[in-house]
Write a protein that holds these residues in place. Structure first.
Motif, PDB file in Angstrom:
ATOM      1  N   TYR A   1      -6.323  -1.598  -8.494  1.00 17.61           N
ATOM      2  CA  TYR A   1      -8.061  -1.402  -8.140  1.00 17.61           C
ATOM      3  C   TYR A   1      -8.143   0.412  -8.293  1.00 17.61           C
ATOM      4  N   ASP A   2      -7.243   1.570  -7.744  1.00 21.31           N
ATOM      5  CA  ASP A   2      -7.557   2.523  -7.278  1.00 21.31           C
ATOM      6  C   ASP A   2      -8.479   3.313  -8.935  1.00 21.31           C
ATOM      7  N   ARG A   3      -8.961   3.424  -9.359  1.00 18.56           N
ATOM      8  CA  ARG A   3      -9.683   4.591 -10.348  1.00 18.56           C
ATOM      9  C   ARG A   3      -8.762   5.961 -10.565  1.00 18.56           C
ATOM     10  N   THR A   4      -7.895   6.289  -9.355  1.00 16.22           N
ATOM     11  CA  THR A   4      -7.963   8.020  -9.207  1.00 16.22           C
ATOM     12  C   THR A   4      -6.430   7.992  -9.405  1.00 16.22           C
ATOM     13  N   MET A   5      -5.787   6.877  -9.760  1.00 13.29           N
ATOM     14  CA  MET A   5      -4.531   6.366  -9.250  1.00 13.29           C
ATOM     15  C   MET A   5      -3.926   6.736 -11.111  1.00 13.29           C
ATOM     16  N   SER A   6      -2.727   7.580 -11.436  1.00 14.47           N
ATOM     17  CA  SER A   6      -2.512   7.296 -13.122  1.00 14.47           C
ATOM     18  C   SER A   6      -1.571   6.073 -13.429  1.00 14.47           C
ATOM     19  N   GLY A   7      -1.230   5.653 -14.117  1.00 11.97           N
ATOM     20  CA  GLY A   7      -0.910   4.351 -14.715  1.00 11.97           C
ATOM     21  C   GLY A   7       1.176   4.291 -13.536  1.00 11.97           C
ATOM     22  N   ARG A   8       1.725   5.733 -14.163  1.00 14.40           N
ATOM     23  CA  ARG A   8       2.847   5.848 -13.449  1.00 14.40           C
ATOM     24  C   ARG A   8       2.528   7.109 -12.909  1.00 14.40           C
ATOM     25  N   HIS A   9       2.156   7.141 -11.267  1.00 14.01           N
ATOM     26  CA  HIS A   9       1.456   8.231 -10.541  1.00 14.01           C
ATOM     27  C   HIS A   9       3.047   9.625 -10.122  1.00 14.01           C
ATOM     28  N   ALA A  10       3.954   8.777  -9.278  1.00 15.22           N
ATOM     29  CA  ALA A  10       4.286   9.547  -8.492  1.00 15.22           C
ATOM     30  C   ALA A  10       6.149   8.828  -8.580  1.00 15.22           C
ATOM     31  N   GLU A  11       6.729   9.108  -7.781  1.00 17.56           N
ATOM     32  CA  GLU A  11       8.065   8.033  -7.250  1.00 17.56           C
ATOM     33  C   GLU A  11       8.649   8.731  -6.514  1.00 17.56           C
ATOM     34  N   VAL A  12       9.388   8.278  -5.245  1.00 16.09           N
ATOM     35  CA  VAL A  12      10.130   8.134  -4.604  1.00 16.09           C
ATOM     36  C   VAL A  12      11.456   7.998  -4.383  1.00 16.09           C
ATOM     37  N   ARG A  13      12.397   8.800  -3.907  1.00 13.81           N
ATOM     38  CA  ARG A  13      13.511   8.439  -3.469  1.00 13.81           C
ATOM     39  C   ARG A  13      14.670   9.498  -2.810  1.00 13.81           C
ATOM     40  N   GLU A  14      15.524   7.856  -2.901  1.00 11.11           N
ATOM     41  CA  GLU A  14      16.700   8.782  -1.648  1.00 11.11           C
ATOM     42  C   GLU A  14      17.524   9.297  -1.834  1.00 11.11           C
ATOM     43  N   GLU A  15      17.810  11.137  -1.629  1.00  8.97           N
ATOM     44  CA  GLU A  15      18.580  11.494  -1.894  1.00  8.97           C
ATOM     45  C   GLU A  15      18.959  12.363  -1.019  1.00  8.97           C
ATOM     46  N   GLU A  16      20.856  11.678  -1.058  1.00 14.54           N
ATOM     47  CA  GLU A  16      21.981  12.580   0.012  1.00 14.54           C
ATOM     48  C   GLU A  16      21.504  12.075   1.404  1.00 14.54           C
ATOM     49  N   GLY A  17      20.538  11.258   2.258  1.00 11.45           N
ATOM     50  CA  GLY A  17      19.999  11.050   3.048  1.00 11.45           C
ATOM     51  C   GLY A  17      18.306  11.015   3.338  1.00 11.45           C
ATOM     52  N   GLN A  18      18.044  12.096   2.316  1.00  9.53           N
ATOM     53  CA  GLN A  18      16.958  12.605   2.314  1.00  9.53           C
ATOM     54  C   GLN A  18      15.355  12.072   1.313  1.00  9.53           C
ATOM     55  N   PHE A  19      14.162  11.421   1.574  1.00  9.13           N
ATOM     56  CA  PHE A  19      13.322  10.890   1.160  1.00  9.13           C
ATOM     57  C   PHE A  19      12.333  11.706   0.181  1.00  9.13           C
ATOM     58  N   VAL A  20      12.613  11.858  -0.807  1.00 10.21           N
ATOM     59  CA  VAL A  20      11.830  12.700  -1.837  1.00 10.21           C
ATOM     60  C   VAL A  20      11.053  11.793  -2.874  1.00 10.21           C
ATOM     61  N   ILE A  21       9.691  12.909  -2.784  1.00 11.30           N
ATOM     62  CA  ILE A  21       8.852  12.410  -3.666  1.00 11.30           C
ATOM     63  C   ILE A  21       8.134  13.070  -4.504  1.00 11.30           C
ATOM     64  N   ARG A  22       8.277  12.878  -5.762  1.00 12.32           N
ATOM     65  CA  ARG A  22       7.929  14.031  -6.559  1.00 12.32           C
ATOM     66  C   ARG A  22       6.612  12.821  -8.113  1.00 12.32           C
TER      67      ARG A  22
END
Length: 316
Positions: A259-280
Motif C-alpha cells: 500500500y506504500d507507493r513511496t517505497m521501492s519494490g526491494r527497498h532496504a535490508e536489515v542484517r545482523e553482523e557480529e551482534g549488531q543490526f545494520v540497515i542498508r
C-alpha cells in the motif's frame, strides 16, 4: 583620437622558435606544437592599447591612457606553470563574492530542483517555523524551533532541538547505518522503531520433569522492528534474531508494504553482523532516513528532512 594598430612581428621562414613560448618550430608551420598558438603574428614588446591607441609596455596590465584592462597572456609562464602543476596560473582573483564560498544548504523541491540556498558562512543556522535563520512558516509539520546546523572543524553537524516530528538524515546512496536501541527509521512512508529485547532465558522443564514442545528453529529473537502509526501506537512488528537478514519492500521481501507507493519494490535490508543490526539501502528511489539523536555529521550531497521540507548540503 586616431587608433594606432598594434605593431606585429611576422615569423620568417628561417626562424626556428615560437614568438610566444620560444619552443622550436618547423619553418612554415602556422601553429606551435608546444603552446598551440599561431606563429605568424603577435604583439611586440612595445605596442599600442587596442582601445585608445596609447603606447603600452608588454608588462603593463592596464593602459596608462584610458585605464582599460590589457588582455595579455604570458605563454611561456603559463607553459612552465602547467608543467610544474601550479604557479600563478592557478591563483584565483580576489573578490568579495568569493569570500562567501563555503557550506551551503539547499532547499530541494519534489522534482529535484533547488528552490533556494542558504549560506552557513556564519557557522550556525537554525531551522524552524518562525524566528529562525531558515523559516518555513506555512509548514505545520515543522516545529517553531526545529533543528540547528553547526560548522565544527570544517564539518557540518546537525542537531535536533526537540521537534515533534524529528529531524531526519538520509543515508548516502547505498549507505548503511548501525541501528541503536530506540532508533527511528523512515523507509518509504513507514516509520519503524528498532528495539533490543535481549535473549530469553532457557526454557526449564515442568516440575514433574515434562519438557515443553516448541520451535527450536529459528533461534531466539533479540530485537524487533515495530511499525508505528502517527499517534505512536504499534501496528505490525517483525522480530530479529542472530544471523538473520530481512528485506523490506513494496513488492518483494520478508516484510512487504504493498500500500506504500513511496517505497521501492526491494527497498532496504536489515542484517545482523557480529551482534549488531545494520540497515542498508538497496538502491531505492527515496532512500532511508534515520531520526537524528544528539549530533550527526552531514556529508556533502547528503539530504535532510525537516517537517515536509527536503534539504541538501551542497558543499563543505
Amino acid at each position: 583620437m586616431r587608433l594606432v594598430p598594434p605593431t606585429r612581428v611576422v615569423v620568417q621562414p628561417g626562424m626556428a622558435s615560437c614568438p610566444w613560448c620560444d619552443a622550436t618550430v618547423e619553418p612554415g608551420r602556422p601553429f606551435c606544437s608546444q603552446c598551440g598558438r599561431r606563429t605568424d603574428a603577435r604583439l611586440s614588446a612595445a605596442s599600442a592599447c587596442p582601445q585608445c591607441g596609447a603606447a603600452v609596455k608588454d608588462e603593463d596590465v592596464f593602459c596608462a591612457g584610458c585605464g582599460g584592462a590589457l588582455e595579455r597572456h604570458d605563454a611561456r609562464a603559463t607553459v612552465e606553470a602547467r608543467a610544474s602543476g601550479g604557479g600563478e596560473a592557478r591563483t584565483l582573483v580576489f573578490s568579495a563574492r568569493r569570500q562567501e564560498a563555503g557550506p551551503r544548504l539547499a532547499v530541494v523541491a519534489e522534482d529535484g530542483t533547488v528552490r533556494n540556498t542558504v549560506s552557513l558562512a556564519r557557522g550556525e543556522l537554525t531551522i524552524g517555523r518562525s524566528a529562525c535563520d531558515l523559516a518555513f512558516s506555512e509548514d505545520s509539520f515543522v516545529s517553531p524551533l526545529h533543528a540547528q546546523l553547526l560548522v565544527k572543524e570544517g564539518a557540518v553537524i546537525v542537531r535536533d532541538l526537540g521537534s515533534a516530528n524529528h529531524t531526519w538524515l538520509f543515508t548516502e546512496a547505498a549507505g548503511t547505518h548501525v541501528l541503536a536501541d530506540d532508533d527511528l527509521v523512515l523507509v518509504g512512508s513507514q516509520l519503524l522503531q528498532f528495539r533490543r529485547i535481549g535473549s530469553p532465558p532457557p526454557t526449564a522443564a515442568a516440575a514433574d520433569g515434562t519438557r515443553r514442545i516448541g520451535s527450536f528453529v529459528p533461534g531466539p529473537d533479540v530485537a524487533v522492528l515495530a511499525q508505528l502509526r502517527a499517534d505512536g501506537s504499534m501496528r505490525d512488528c517483525l522480530f530479529l534474531g542472530a544471523g538473520r537478514a530481512i528485506v523490506l519492500g513494496r513488492d518483494t521481501g520478508d516484510w512487504t508494504f504493498p500500500y506504500d507507493r513511496t517505497m521501492s519494490g526491494r527497498h532496504a535490508e536489515v542484517r545482523e553482523e557480529e551482534g549488531q543490526f545494520v540497515i542498508r539501502d538497496l538502491g531505492s528511489r527515496n532512500g532511508i532516513a534515520v531520526a537524528v539523536r544528539g549530533e550527526r555529521r552531514i556529508a556533502p550531497g547528503q539530504r535532510l528532512m525537516v517537517g515536509d521540507q527536503m534539504l541538501r548540503l551542497e558543499s563543505v
